[in-house]
Design an enzyme around this catalytic site. Structure first.
Site, PDB file in Angstrom:
ATOM      1  N   LYS A   1      -1.567  -7.241  -9.226  1.00  0.00           N
ATOM      2  CA  LYS A   1      -2.526  -7.115  -8.128  1.00  0.00           C
ATOM      3  C   LYS A   1      -2.041  -5.966  -7.261  1.00  0.00           C
ATOM      4  O   LYS A   1      -1.117  -6.109  -6.461  1.00  0.00           O
ATOM      5  CB  LYS A   1      -2.592  -8.389  -7.278  1.00  0.00           C
ATOM      6  CG  LYS A   1      -3.777  -8.328  -6.309  1.00  0.00           C
ATOM      7  CD  LYS A   1      -3.616  -9.195  -5.088  1.00  0.00           C
ATOM      8  CE  LYS A   1      -2.909  -8.525  -3.951  1.00  0.00           C
ATOM      9  NZ  LYS A   1      -3.582  -7.344  -3.366  1.00  0.00           N
TER      10      LYS A   1
ATOM     11  N   GLU B   1       9.196  -3.697  13.229  1.00  0.00           N
ATOM     12  CA  GLU B   1       9.072  -2.598  12.268  1.00  0.00           C
ATOM     13  C   GLU B   1       7.797  -1.837  12.648  1.00  0.00           C
ATOM     14  O   GLU B   1       6.709  -2.421  12.674  1.00  0.00           O
ATOM     15  CB  GLU B   1       8.930  -3.151  10.844  1.00  0.00           C
ATOM     16  CG  GLU B   1       8.772  -2.061   9.800  1.00  0.00           C
ATOM     17  CD  GLU B   1       8.548  -2.598   8.374  1.00  0.00           C
ATOM     18  OE1 GLU B   1       7.929  -3.658   8.208  1.00  0.00           O
ATOM     19  OE2 GLU B   1       8.996  -1.918   7.432  1.00  0.00           O
TER      20      GLU B   1
ATOM     21  N   PHE C   1       0.812  -1.226   0.000  1.00  0.00           N
ATOM     22  CA  PHE C   1       0.000   0.000   0.000  1.00  0.00           C
ATOM     23  C   PHE C   1       0.842   1.271   0.000  1.00  0.00           C
ATOM     24  O   PHE C   1       0.335   2.354  -0.304  1.00  0.00           O
ATOM     25  CB  PHE C   1      -0.938   0.020   1.224  1.00  0.00           C
ATOM     26  CG  PHE C   1      -0.271   0.490   2.506  1.00  0.00           C
ATOM     27  CD1 PHE C   1      -0.155   1.853   2.789  1.00  0.00           C
ATOM     28  CD2 PHE C   1       0.277  -0.407   3.400  1.00  0.00           C
ATOM     29  CE1 PHE C   1       0.478   2.295   3.944  1.00  0.00           C
ATOM     30  CE2 PHE C   1       0.910   0.023   4.563  1.00  0.00           C
ATOM     31  CZ  PHE C   1       1.020   1.377   4.833  1.00  0.00           C
TER      32      PHE C   1
ATOM     33  N   GLU D   1      -5.004  -3.832  -2.135  1.00  0.00           N
ATOM     34  CA  GLU D   1      -6.461  -3.636  -2.024  1.00  0.00           C
ATOM     35  C   GLU D   1      -6.773  -2.385  -1.217  1.00  0.00           C
ATOM     36  O   GLU D   1      -7.908  -1.936  -1.149  1.00  0.00           O
ATOM     37  CB  GLU D   1      -7.120  -4.869  -1.392  1.00  0.00           C
ATOM     38  CG  GLU D   1      -6.766  -5.163   0.065  1.00  0.00           C
ATOM     39  CD  GLU D   1      -5.447  -5.915   0.258  1.00  0.00           C
ATOM     40  OE1 GLU D   1      -4.584  -5.856  -0.647  1.00  0.00           O
ATOM     41  OE2 GLU D   1      -5.283  -6.543   1.318  1.00  0.00           O
ATOM     42  N   ARG D   2      -5.729  -1.779  -0.616  1.00  0.00           N
ATOM     43  CA  ARG D   2      -5.976  -0.597   0.213  1.00  0.00           C
ATOM     44  C   ARG D   2      -5.872   0.710  -0.578  1.00  0.00           C
ATOM     45  O   ARG D   2      -6.321   1.746  -0.107  1.00  0.00           O
ATOM     46  CB  ARG D   2      -4.997  -0.581   1.388  1.00  0.00           C
ATOM     47  CG  ARG D   2      -5.174  -1.853   2.238  1.00  0.00           C
ATOM     48  CD  ARG D   2      -4.572  -1.721   3.572  1.00  0.00           C
ATOM     49  NE  ARG D   2      -3.298  -2.402   3.659  1.00  0.00           N
ATOM     50  CZ  ARG D   2      -2.570  -2.427   4.756  1.00  0.00           C
ATOM     51  NH1 ARG D   2      -2.973  -1.806   5.834  1.00  0.00           N
ATOM     52  NH2 ARG D   2      -1.428  -3.070   4.786  1.00  0.00           N
TER      53      ARG D   2
ATOM     54  N   CYS E   1       9.505   1.871   3.393  1.00  0.00           N
ATOM     55  CA  CYS E   1      10.375   0.755   3.801  1.00  0.00           C
ATOM     56  C   CYS E   1      11.784   1.267   4.073  1.00  0.00           C
ATOM     57  O   CYS E   1      12.564   0.605   4.729  1.00  0.00           O
ATOM     58  CB  CYS E   1      10.414  -0.314   2.738  1.00  0.00           C
ATOM     59  SG  CYS E   1      11.199   0.247   1.241  1.00  0.00           S
TER      60      CYS E   1
ATOM     61  N   SER F   1       5.139  -6.956   3.356  1.00  0.00           N
ATOM     62  CA  SER F   1       5.600  -7.365   4.690  1.00  0.00           C
ATOM     63  C   SER F   1       6.296  -8.729   4.658  1.00  0.00           C
ATOM     64  O   SER F   1       6.134  -9.510   3.713  1.00  0.00           O
ATOM     65  CB  SER F   1       4.389  -7.450   5.623  1.00  0.00           C
ATOM     66  OG  SER F   1       3.547  -8.499   5.179  1.00  0.00           O
TER      67      SER F   1
HETATM   68  P1  NAD Z   1       1.424  -6.464   3.115  1.00  0.00           P
HETATM   69  O1  NAD Z   1       2.357  -7.615   3.139  1.00  0.00           O
HETATM   70  O2  NAD Z   1       0.342  -6.404   4.115  1.00  0.00           O
HETATM   71  O3  NAD Z   1       0.690  -6.413   1.685  1.00  0.00           O
HETATM   72  C1  NAD Z   1       1.441  -6.533   0.487  1.00  0.00           C
HETATM   73  C2  NAD Z   1       0.644  -7.347  -0.518  1.00  0.00           C
HETATM   74  O4  NAD Z   1       0.507  -8.677  -0.032  1.00  0.00           O
HETATM   75  C3  NAD Z   1      -0.763  -6.800  -0.729  1.00  0.00           C
HETATM   76  O5  NAD Z   1      -1.031  -6.822  -2.106  1.00  0.00           O
HETATM   77  C4  NAD Z   1      -1.631  -7.738   0.062  1.00  0.00           C
HETATM   78  O6  NAD Z   1      -2.895  -7.928  -0.529  1.00  0.00           O
HETATM   79  C5  NAD Z   1      -0.861  -9.039   0.068  1.00  0.00           C
HETATM   80  N1  NAD Z   1      -1.026  -9.787   1.330  1.00  0.00           N
HETATM   81  C6  NAD Z   1      -1.090  -9.271   2.580  1.00  0.00           C
HETATM   82  N2  NAD Z   1      -1.214 -10.253   3.498  1.00  0.00           N
HETATM   83  C7  NAD Z   1      -1.228 -11.413   2.807  1.00  0.00           C
HETATM   84  C8  NAD Z   1      -1.330 -12.778   3.191  1.00  0.00           C
HETATM   85  N3  NAD Z   1      -1.443 -13.139   4.463  1.00  0.00           N
HETATM   86  N4  NAD Z   1      -1.293 -13.718   2.228  1.00  0.00           N
HETATM   87  C9  NAD Z   1      -1.169 -13.364   0.939  1.00  0.00           C
HETATM   88  N5  NAD Z   1      -1.076 -12.087   0.524  1.00  0.00           N
HETATM   89  C10 NAD Z   1      -1.101 -11.120   1.427  1.00  0.00           C
HETATM   90  O7  NAD Z   1       2.305  -5.143   3.132  1.00  0.00           O
HETATM   91  P2  NAD Z   1       1.808  -3.645   3.222  1.00  0.00           P
HETATM   92  O8  NAD Z   1       1.306  -3.391   4.604  1.00  0.00           O
HETATM   93  O9  NAD Z   1       0.930  -3.333   2.079  1.00  0.00           O
HETATM   94  O10 NAD Z   1       3.177  -2.854   3.004  1.00  0.00           O
HETATM   95  C11 NAD Z   1       4.028  -2.488   4.062  1.00  0.00           C
HETATM   96  C12 NAD Z   1       5.194  -3.429   4.156  1.00  0.00           C
HETATM   97  O11 NAD Z   1       5.878  -3.468   2.922  1.00  0.00           O
HETATM   98  C13 NAD Z   1       6.233  -2.979   5.179  1.00  0.00           C
HETATM   99  O12 NAD Z   1       6.705  -4.099   5.868  1.00  0.00           O
HETATM  100  C14 NAD Z   1       7.331  -2.375   4.327  1.00  0.00           C
HETATM  101  O13 NAD Z   1       8.618  -2.370   4.901  1.00  0.00           O
HETATM  102  C15 NAD Z   1       7.273  -3.256   3.130  1.00  0.00           C
HETATM  103  N6  NAD Z   1       7.857  -2.612   1.967  1.00  0.00           N
HETATM  104  C16 NAD Z   1       9.081  -3.024   1.566  1.00  0.00           C
HETATM  105  C17 NAD Z   1       9.702  -2.407   0.498  1.00  0.00           C
HETATM  106  C18 NAD Z   1      11.061  -2.843   0.057  1.00  0.00           C
HETATM  107  O14 NAD Z   1      11.441  -2.528  -1.056  1.00  0.00           O
HETATM  108  N7  NAD Z   1      11.797  -3.547   0.894  1.00  0.00           N
HETATM  109  C19 NAD Z   1       9.049  -1.362  -0.178  1.00  0.00           C
HETATM  110  C20 NAD Z   1       7.787  -0.979   0.246  1.00  0.00           C
HETATM  111  C21 NAD Z   1       7.196  -1.608   1.336  1.00  0.00           C
END
Ligand code: NAD
Length: 522
Positions: free
Chosen positions: A195, A403, A171, A198-199, A303, A248
């Site tokens: 994909k 984090e 997101f 969704e947020r 991140c 994440s």
């Molecule tokens: P998230 O993992 O909740 O969601 C990311 C994607 O995964 C979304 O599309 C979501 O629908 C899907 N998802 C979430 N939970 C899932 C599950 N249990 N099973 C399958 N799919 C699932 O992450 P977020 O909250 O959207 O983003 C924040 C996180 O992303 C932070 O930890 C941040 O550090 C990380 N991030 C990392 C980088 C990098 O380059 N290292 C860049 C941006 C964000």
């Protein structure tokens, strides 16, 4: 002033305020270059984080819609891979121009759905645009190698597309992260199923519209929606050859493991805990501004946010100065003039962040600046947390171990730069780090001994530009970071190599018996 710029940048109208939207429209799927209403039975409500007003409903795309996206991408691949690289490059030039034309519109969608300030949202778009601009030059990097390996015999290597590939996005960068995939994946000849989070899928939907306008044929870029169910579909669908994931650790480690077990290439960038080491000899004013900006910008939801300060020696006294800078930051709706940080993404995120602050208090740290309860006058219902500084933190505390992903800076004290390096290296994440010093020798020593994969020297957020690659490591990537995003490794991720060895001999063969030994060509 920036609001006027937003309002006049394109003829199309789009929200540039947080006012409630009359009859919000549902988010659609994007299949075969068409926006198609979903037949979903499950919907995810998307609220403006500044007000919690409904902005749109995001479908959990149906099984038929998920399959239709891959059918479309598979069909498109057959002809897309045959189009000339120069034709694909021309489409990319057009795509770049359209992103520039729609820059404000994209940024406004980000501010509305994600919450970050309009100026910061413009940066989100720009960092993605730069990947698209760099991808225009990919033809030069696509050249293979050739060597005459024996008399009349040569070996050539080619880079070929993989087929249908997928991107699963987080997101926090609704434009930049889809743009880590769209340009590189497609210009080299793949077709892509995305994909978005969704947020906040709005910016990605605008990018889809721009793909169509730029001349991408139907099916080259498709967008489907949803949460875990859509992700599982992507992981298990055999026609999808590669997955780009950013998000994440919880989701990413699962996707990497199951996607890899299914034989797919997976690149996965995960969470972080980025430390800055502050040395007494640094340019203090620059360091204080850099830290406050990088800790609290985007409400700490980057991140590469600089969320942890390691105060070396006498600099522990400077925490109060950082607090002074932090206090001057304006917490407000992202469309408001002069807003420095907007709300966090959801009421749940706000509660989790406030719980972490409370845990630090309980564990004996000092809450030097407390952002709990901050409420901008116009936005009493938003998910706001003000800049928060927690001092005298110890590594066993929850606020250090997790984090936080909010506007919270945790500060630890050490006596020497060596101790700072040991502390930073002991952390399991390895996304980024920074050192503030005037000493080239100390910076050089830090650079060499630090484990984190992206190092800033007097630079707080050292995210590499797209001619390099995003090189987080340790627990900040899955699979040991073998497949990093964009740059040369990004190109390698989206292509497979083929090597062809050929023999063109002018004279006829004379031997009458076949050789059964392994050919050595020597
Ligand atoms: P998230 O993992 O909740 O969601 C990311 C994607 O995964 C979304 O599309 C979501 O629908 C899907 N998802 C979430 N939970 C899932 C599950 N249990 N099973 C399958 N799919 C699932 O992450 P977020 O909250 O959207 O983003 C924040 C996180 O992303 C932070 O930890 C941040 O550090 C990380 N991030 C990392 C980088 C990098 O380059 N290292 C860049 C941006 C964000």
């Amino acid at each position: 002033r920036h609001l006027n710029a937003a309002a006049t940048s394109t003829a199309q109208s789009y929200p540039t305020t947080h006012d409630a939207i009359d009859s919000p429209a549902d988010t659609q799927n994007f299949l075969d270059n068409q926006f198609v209403a979903s037949k979903a039975s499950q919907w995810i409500d998307l609220h403006d984080p500044a007000t919690n007003n409904l902005v749109t409903r995001v479908p959990q795309s149906t099984d038929a819609e998920l399959v239709a996206a891959v059918d479309s991408a598979e069909k498109a691949f057959k002809t897309w891979r045959e189009t000339s690289l120069l034709h694909r490059q021309q489409i990319m030039f057009k795509f770049v121009a359209l992103i520039r034309e729609n820059w404000d519109r994209l940024a406004a969608s980000i501010t509305l759905e994600q919450g970050k300030t309009f100026a910061d949202a413009k940066g989100d778009v720009l960092r993605g645009l730069q990947v698209a601009e760099t991808a225009c030059g990919i033809p030069t990097q696509m050249t293979g190698e050739v060597l005459e390996v024996a008399k009349d015999m040569e070996t050539r290597s080619y880079r070929e597309p993989l087929g249908v590939v997928a991107a699963i996005c987080p997101f926090n960068f609704p434009a930049m992260i889809p743009l880590w995939s769209i340009p590189i994946a497609t210009v080299v000849g793949n077709t892509l199923v995305i994909k978005p989070s969704e947020r906040d899928p709005g910016a990605c939907m605008i990018l889809a519209e721009l793909c169509e306008k730029a001349g991408f044929p139907p099916g080259v870029v498709n967008i489907i929606h949803g949460a875990a169910k859509t992700v599982d579909f992507i992981i298990d669908e055999p026609r999808i050859k590669a997955i780009s994931f950013v998000g994440s650790n919880k989701a990413g480690e699962y996707i990497f493991t199951r996607g890899s077990a299914n034989g797919k290439r997976v690149q996965a960038n995960l969470g972080a805990k980025n430390h800055a080491a502050i040395l007494p000899d640094c340019n203090k004013n620059h360091a204080l501004n850099a830290i406050a900006g990088a800790a609290f910008g985007a409400a700490g939801q980057r991140c590469m946010a600089l969320s942890t300060c390691v105060m070396v020696g006498e600099t522990k006294e400077w925490v109060a100065d950082i607090a002074e800078r932090a206090k001057s930051l304006s917490v407000n709706g992202g469309f408001e003039e002069g807003a420095d940080l907007g709300p966090v993404i959801s009421p749940e995120a706000k509660k989790r962040i406030e719980d972490v602050i409370a845990s630090a208090e309980k564990e004996g740290a000092t809450i030097l600046l407390d952002g709990r309860g901050v409420k901008p006058e116009k936005y009493p219902n938003g998910n706001f947390v003000g800049p928060t500084i927690i001092a005298n933190v110890k590594p066993h505390m929850r606020c250090y171990r997790e984090e936080i992903f909010g506007p919270v800076l945790v500060c630890l004290n050490v006596d020497t730069v060596d101790e700072a390096i040991d502390l930073i290296n002991a952390n399991e994440y390895g996304n980024g780090t920074a050192i503030f010093t005037r000493s080239g020798a100390t910076a050089g020593m830090f650079q060499k001994n630090i484990e984190a994969g992206q190092v800033g020297i007097n630079v707080p957020i050292p995210v590499p530009l797209p001619m390099f690659s995003f090189t987080g490591n340790k627990k900040s990537v899955a699979g040991g970071g073998a497949n990093t995003f964009y740059g040369k490794p990004g190109l390698a991720f989206y292509t497979q190599q083929k090597t062809v060895t050929s023999l063109w001999r002018s004279e006829d063969a004379v031997a009458s018996k076949a050789s059964v030994n392994m050919p050595t060509h020597s």
